[in-house]
Design a protein around this motif. Structure first.
Motif, PDB file in Angstrom:
ATOM      1  N   THR A 289      40.720  33.205   4.644  1.00 28.25           N
ATOM      2  CA  THR A 289      39.745  33.744   3.678  1.00 28.25           C
ATOM      3  C   THR A 289      38.402  33.037   3.824  1.00 28.25           C
ATOM      4  OG1 THR A 289      41.600  34.111   2.142  1.00 28.25           O
ATOM      5  CG2 THR A 289      39.374  34.278   1.248  1.00 28.25           C
TER       6      THR A 289
ATOM      7  N   VAL B 171      36.352  33.628  -2.286  1.00 22.82           N
ATOM      8  CA  VAL B 171      36.328  34.971  -2.857  1.00 22.82           C
ATOM      9  C   VAL B 171      34.976  35.254  -3.515  1.00 22.82           C
ATOM     10  CG1 VAL B 171      37.390  36.531  -4.516  1.00 22.82           C
ATOM     11  CG2 VAL B 171      38.834  34.963  -3.175  1.00 22.82           C
TER      12      VAL B 171
ATOM     13  N   GLU C  17      37.839  39.524   9.581  1.00 23.07           N
ATOM     14  CA  GLU C  17      39.234  39.299   9.240  1.00 23.07           C
ATOM     15  C   GLU C  17      39.970  38.874  10.508  1.00 23.07           C
ATOM     16  OE1 GLU C  17      42.340  38.508   7.618  1.00 23.07           O
ATOM     17  OE2 GLU C  17      41.241  39.748   6.158  1.00 23.07           O
TER      18      GLU C  17
END
Length: 631
Positions: free
Chosen positions: A20, A154, A29
């Motif tokens: 992440t 995040v 990714e």
């Protein structure tokens, strides 16, 4: 200013947010496999390009955090410039955090940052406790005193600050050497429809260009670099520090595996016997026994083998332990490469260290071997160059480069210095110590002197035999030493013979009078000479010396072979030709010669044929023609 090509590795426990974090930094990714997405864990190495500034091209390697994938982790961090040790704020330091830190330390990685992730999941006042927990673990490692960066991948809180810190740290790290011979340990191999076999890896050294002919090791297979890509963008060239994908011609995917190495020159070789310096982790579960089975990770390769100690029979803990690895299969490595050792069962990291000599030999147990390995490890390139030449007598440039593990530019400078002060010599593609040459010359001269003493009638010793007798230096090295000695007048060459320059063939002292008697008899008997065997028999010459005396007479010019049984004095023959020349015209018959010399046909015909053979006369029907002036 040229671009800087550098690689960052992510390390840390499973589920601490490495993947992440990579996505937050790169927007890529790295979990590609279906199983990775389903299980939400990294199984294979992930790669992403990090955009920092126009001066840099940076790759991030996201390594798996699960203990089952330590092999992939080691393959990923080998060759990185900077590591980000990732610790999740909600869990703190975990077992794989510690093992990854041990591996990084053992691989000799010196630069790193500590990144604490998932900060949005803990209270702000927890920072102090998190830092204390991590500081306890990094004490005494290369990360001690390193700045902490707190982020949440995040929400991307702290990500800009992390990028800035990465930029600053990379700017202070020297870029990898692009001058050396190209080397790329392969960590991925796959096929692309319509393109064929593709391999990926981080370029350790040198550079590669499109259309270069490379060698795949350990298979020793020639391949062509048909196309290059860096992060999916076509490139004409790849350099040290870059993540490069190479489309290879001349090989199929089935012939390549992770751990194989692409190289550009023959200076890299494969080896299964390696001298190493080993540091263990702080606490081994079980002692490591003499000849214990281990698993070596070097570059991207993983290979099993045995560890051999020379000063102990087991190891519980140690630093700078000089020992040897004897592998089941060959690997590609050179001096200075870092490696990791793990125990196959029960699985644990034993330690790691550096390669001292990639071409180790079998040594005896004892302090003498430890001292030898210590000299290899600590010596300067100059000292090691001299040391390996003491061990190997003569070596090619390729062999020296493999032993010393230095680049060609450094080697040439070293060679120039040692050649200038006459410490070493370069003979016919071989390097050897001047002392080795002097030693060899002393032995060769001693051997030749003994040969001359026992065989005084001979011109010298057969050159091929001398080379064979001294082939313990290596046949080609012995030949080079002898050739240098001949050019430098240390030895003399006559035809196929070699001799000491001051030596000249002569009669043996104990047979001198009898051999002189033979010479006088042949002279006195003139043309109508008796058979050579009869003359030497009458003189009492030993049978073992008869052939040697005959060859001595002919080589020295004392006599000429008249026919199979007779030798005639050269002086007599000269007198005969002088008389014949004076008594005949330019053209003359056999009868004219008989009238001049007064010889019977028994001796006249062989004499005339010998004069023809020597090129003074030539037959023309029933006559002979003088074609050469007498000397």
């Amino acid at each position: 200013m040229p671009k800087r090509f550098q690689t960052i590795g992510m390390a840390g426990h499973i589920d601490h947010g490495k993947t992440t974090l990579t996505k937050a930094l790169t927007n890529i990714e790295t979990d590609r496999l279906k199983e990775e997405k389903e299980r939400a864990i990294s199984i294979e190495l992930g790669y992403a390009r990090l955009e920092l500034d126009a001066k840099s091209q940076v790759s991030i390697i996201d390594v798996p955090g699960h203990e089952k994938f330590i092999r992939q982790m080691i393959a990923g961090v080998a060759g990185i410039d900077l590591v980000l040790l990732v610790v999740a704020a909600d869990e703190g330091v975990m077992p794989q955090t510690v093992e990854h830190l041990d591996i990084l330390q053992l691989l000799g990685i010196h630069q790193g940052l500590i990144v604490v992730t998932k900060m949005d999941q803990v209270e702000e006042d927890m920072k102090e406790f998190i830092e204390a927990d991590i500081n306890d673990q990094i004490e005494g490692t290369f990360l001690e005193g390193t700045e902490f960066l707190f982020v949440d991948s995040v929400s991307e809180k702290g990500i800009p600050e992390l990028k800035q810190k990465i930029t600053e740290r990379l700017a202070d790290i020297p870029v990898k050497d692009v001058k050396g011979a190209f080397r790329l340990p392969i960590d991925q191999v796959f096929t692309v429809h319509g393109q064929g076999t593709v391999v990926r890896g981080t370029v350790y050294e040198g550079r590669v260009k499109e259309a270069d002919i490379l060698e795949l090791l350990p298979q020793k297979q020639k391949v062509r670099a048909r196309q290059l890509q860096v992060h999916h963008e076509p490139q004409k060239e790849g350099s040290a520090g870059q993540r490069v994908a190479i489309n290879l011609g001349g090989v199929s995917k089935q012939d390549i595996q992770r751990g194989d190495v692409l190289v550009s020159t023959q200076h890299y070789t494969t080896t299964d016997t390696i001298d190493v310096s080993l540091d263990t982790v702080k606490q081994l579960q079980y002692p490591l026994k003499q000849r214990g089975y281990v698993k070596m990770h070097v570059g991207t390769a993983e290979v099993y083998g045995k560890i051999v100690f020379f000063d102990r029979n087991e190891l519980t803990e140690g630093k700078d332990v000089l020992c040897q690895l004897r592998l089941d299969n060959p690997v590609v490595t050179k001096r200075g490469d870092r490696f990791i050792l793990r125990r196959p069962s029960p699985a644990e990291t034993i330690g790691g260290g550096s390669v001292i000599d990639a071409s180790g030999e079998k040594y005896k147990f004892g302090e003498a071997t430890i001292e030898k390995l210590s000299r290899k490890k600590e010596g300067t390139p100059e000292e090691r160059f001299i040391d390996v030449l003491k061990q190997n007598k003569g070596m090619t440039e390729k062999e020296v480069l493999n032993e010393l593990a230095i680049e060609q530019d450094e080697f040439y400078a070293l060679n120039q210095k040692l050649t200038a002060d006459e410490t070493i010599l370069f003979l016919d593609n071989f390097f050897l110590l001047s002392a080795t040459y002097d030693e060899a010359m002393a032995l060769i001269k001693e051997d030749l002197q003994s040969f001359h003493d026992h065989n005084p009638l001979r011109e010298g010793k057969d050159l091929a035999q001398v080379k064979q007798d001294f082939s313990f230096y290596g046949k080609e090295v012995a030949a080079a030493i002898i050739q240098r000695a001949i050019k430098g007048d240390d030895l003399e060459k006559k035809g196929s013979f070699v001799l000491i320059p001051t030596f000249r063939p002569h009669y043996p002292s104990q047979w001198k009078k009898r051999m002189e008697q033979v010479e006088t008899t042949i002279f006195q008997q003139g043309i109508e000479v008796e058979t050579f065997s009869h003359i030497v028999e009458q003189a009492g010459i030993p049978e073992i010396l008869i052939e040697e005396l005959k060859h001595y007479f002919i080589r020295s010019g004392v006599c000429i072979h008249l026919d199979e049984k007779h030798l005639v004095s050269s002086q007599v023959l000269d007198k005969v030709m002088t008389t014949l020349k004076k008594d005949t015209e330019n053209r003359f018959t056999l009868q004219d010669a008989k009238s001049s010399l007064g010889l019977s046909r028994k001796y006249l015909v062989p004499i005339m044929e010998k004069i023809d053979e020597l090129g003074y006369t030539k037959r023309d029907g029933q006559e002979r023609v003088w074609v050469r002036e007498l000397e």
